[in-house]
Design an enzyme around this catalytic site. Structure first.
Site, PDB file in Angstrom:
ATOM      1  N   ASN A 189       4.467   2.004   4.708  1.00 36.71           N
ATOM      2  CA  ASN A 189       3.545   1.003   4.151  1.00 36.71           C
ATOM      3  C   ASN A 189       3.862  -0.437   4.582  1.00 36.71           C
ATOM      4  OD1 ASN A 189       2.968   2.757   0.990  1.00 36.71           O
ATOM      5  ND2 ASN A 189       1.707   2.674   2.844  1.00 36.71           N
ATOM      6  N   ASP A 209      -3.446   7.433  -4.632  1.00 38.20           N
ATOM      7  CA  ASP A 209      -4.134   7.049  -3.402  1.00 38.20           C
ATOM      8  C   ASP A 209      -5.566   6.623  -3.723  1.00 38.20           C
ATOM      9  OD1 ASP A 209      -4.442   6.613  -0.745  1.00 38.20           O
ATOM     10  OD2 ASP A 209      -4.486   8.714  -0.143  1.00 38.20           O
TER      11      ASP A 209
HETATM   12  C1  FPP Z   1      -2.615   3.746  -2.355  1.00 39.34           C
HETATM   13  O1  FPP Z   1      -3.904   3.235  -2.202  1.00 39.34           O
HETATM   14  C2  FPP Z   1      -1.801   2.928  -3.213  1.00 39.34           C
HETATM   15  C3  FPP Z   1      -0.664   2.257  -2.850  1.00 39.34           C
HETATM   16  C4  FPP Z   1      -0.116   2.243  -1.497  1.00 39.34           C
HETATM   17  C5  FPP Z   1       0.076   1.448  -3.781  1.00 39.34           C
HETATM   18  C6  FPP Z   1       0.240   2.018  -5.134  1.00 39.34           C
HETATM   19  C7  FPP Z   1       0.324   0.911  -6.040  1.00 39.34           C
HETATM   20  C8  FPP Z   1      -0.201   0.874  -7.268  1.00 39.34           C
HETATM   21  C9  FPP Z   1      -0.902   1.978  -7.942  1.00 39.34           C
HETATM   22  C10 FPP Z   1      -0.081  -0.394  -7.970  1.00 39.34           C
HETATM   23  C11 FPP Z   1       0.882  -0.365  -9.087  1.00 39.34           C
HETATM   24  C12 FPP Z   1       2.151   0.241  -8.818  1.00 39.34           C
HETATM   25  C13 FPP Z   1       3.298  -0.088  -9.430  1.00 39.34           C
HETATM   26  C14 FPP Z   1       4.505   0.708  -9.159  1.00 39.34           C
HETATM   27  C15 FPP Z   1       3.404  -1.222 -10.357  1.00 39.34           C
HETATM   28  P1  FPP Z   1      -4.382   2.790  -0.742  1.00 39.34           P
HETATM   29  O2  FPP Z   1      -4.173   1.324  -0.633  1.00 39.34           O
HETATM   30  O3  FPP Z   1      -3.697   3.621   0.265  1.00 39.34           O
HETATM   31  O4  FPP Z   1      -5.897   3.125  -0.833  1.00 39.34           O
HETATM   32  P2  FPP Z   1      -6.846   3.563   0.377  1.00 39.34           P
HETATM   33  O5  FPP Z   1      -6.339   4.888   0.855  1.00 39.34           O
HETATM   34  O6  FPP Z   1      -8.181   3.658  -0.267  1.00 39.34           O
HETATM   35  O7  FPP Z   1      -6.749   2.487   1.413  1.00 39.34           O
END
Ligand code: FPP
Length: 261
Positions: free
Chosen positions: A86, A38
């Site tokens: 998501n 996250d």
């Molecule tokens: C959460 O950060 C992250 C995600 C929803 C996506 C996870 C994806 C990756 C780490 C990229 C690579 C993954 C793979 C499997 C290749 P957020 O967007 O919720 O962050 P925020 O809470 O700060 O908005």
């Protein structure tokens, strides 16, 4: 899982002041670590970048987490990459994530071969774009006979939906006369979850300081130790991983019982 002590030492050679490999009991490494990755968006926004660049940076952290897990000899590393909720994100962010999953998987296949890593997915992949699905299937096929660590990606995953799906399977089998009510037990349900055959997570890490489960592995986390860090996912390093394991090793796991004397 067996690990190579020399490779592990080399991997953790130059350490920060507050932590080193000597702080870890290598005899008590968790078997299964799961991570809620996250904070990609906040990481990007704090640098004046687009959220998508946070996800791109998150791929580097994920690669390091896979390597760290192999070096430490984990049996399973699982990560929450995309939840059933998501899809509500802006379309361009969803598109970017789907594309990133596919390209990352192709790019990392050599690493999975080199480290003998077997891929697995948790979630309903049928709803993913065709290209992403095909690449995931290729990853599954190409790593199917690997005997090392299992690396599981939760994509279009939601724990409640997973439990409903398992219950529906049980009912279906009961209606076909293959099961009776007495056959419906914890093991029978667990065998119908995406995680069938894997040990439950010993340790759940959540980055970016949020204290929520976000519909992740609700069944499987019943006795899991939690570790929450304020570090945002793109900043999460092999040292943060070690800090989580040191914290885990300081806990007393009783599984509802009392400590053995
Ligand atoms: C959460 O950060 C992250 C995600 C929803 C996506 C996870 C994806 C990756 C780490 C990229 C690579 C993954 C793979 C499997 C290749 P957020 O967007 O919720 O962050 P925020 O809470 O700060 O908005």
């Amino acid at each position: 899982m067996q690990f190579d002590p020399e490779k592990l030492r080399a991997y953790y050679a130059d350490h920060p002041d507050d932590i080193s490999l000597d702080d870890v009991d290598l005899e008590r490494i968790p078997r299964h670590v799961s991570i809620i990755m996250d904070g990609n968006g906040r990481w990007a926004q704090s640098r004046g970048l687009d959220r998508s660049q946070g996800h791109v940076a998150g791929v580097d952290s994920l690669r390091e987490a896979v390597t760290t897990s192999v070096r430490l000899g984990l049996d399973v590393l699982s990560v929450y990459a995309f939840s059933t909720e998501n899809w509500r994100r802006p379309q361009h962010e969803v598109d970017l994530l789907m594309h990133l999953f596919a390209t990352t998987l192709v790019n990392e296949l050599p690493l999975f071969h080199q480290e003998n890593v077997r891929l697995r997915f948790f979630g309903d992949l049928s709803a993913l774009p065709e290209q992403t699905r095909l690449v995931f299937q290729r990853g599954l096929d190409e790593t199917a006979d690997h005997s090392g660590m299992v690396f599981a990606l939760a994509v279009n995953y939601g724990s409640r939906a997973e439990i409903v799906r398992a219950a529906r399977e049980l009912v279906g089998e009961a209606l076909e006369g293959k099961l009776s009510a007495e056959d419906v037990c914890e093991e029978a349900l667990a065998e119908r979850l995406y995680t069938a055959g894997l040990p439950d997570p010993d340790l759940l890490i959540r980055t970016s300081g949020e204290l929520r489960l976000s519909n992740y592995l609700l069944w499987q986390l019943a006795y899991t130790e939690f570790y929450v860090t304020d570090t945002l996912w793109p900043d999460f390093s092999r040292w943060d991983f070690l800090r989580a394991i040191v914290s885990f090793q300081g806990r007393s796991r009783r599984f509802g019982g009392v400590v053995a004397s």
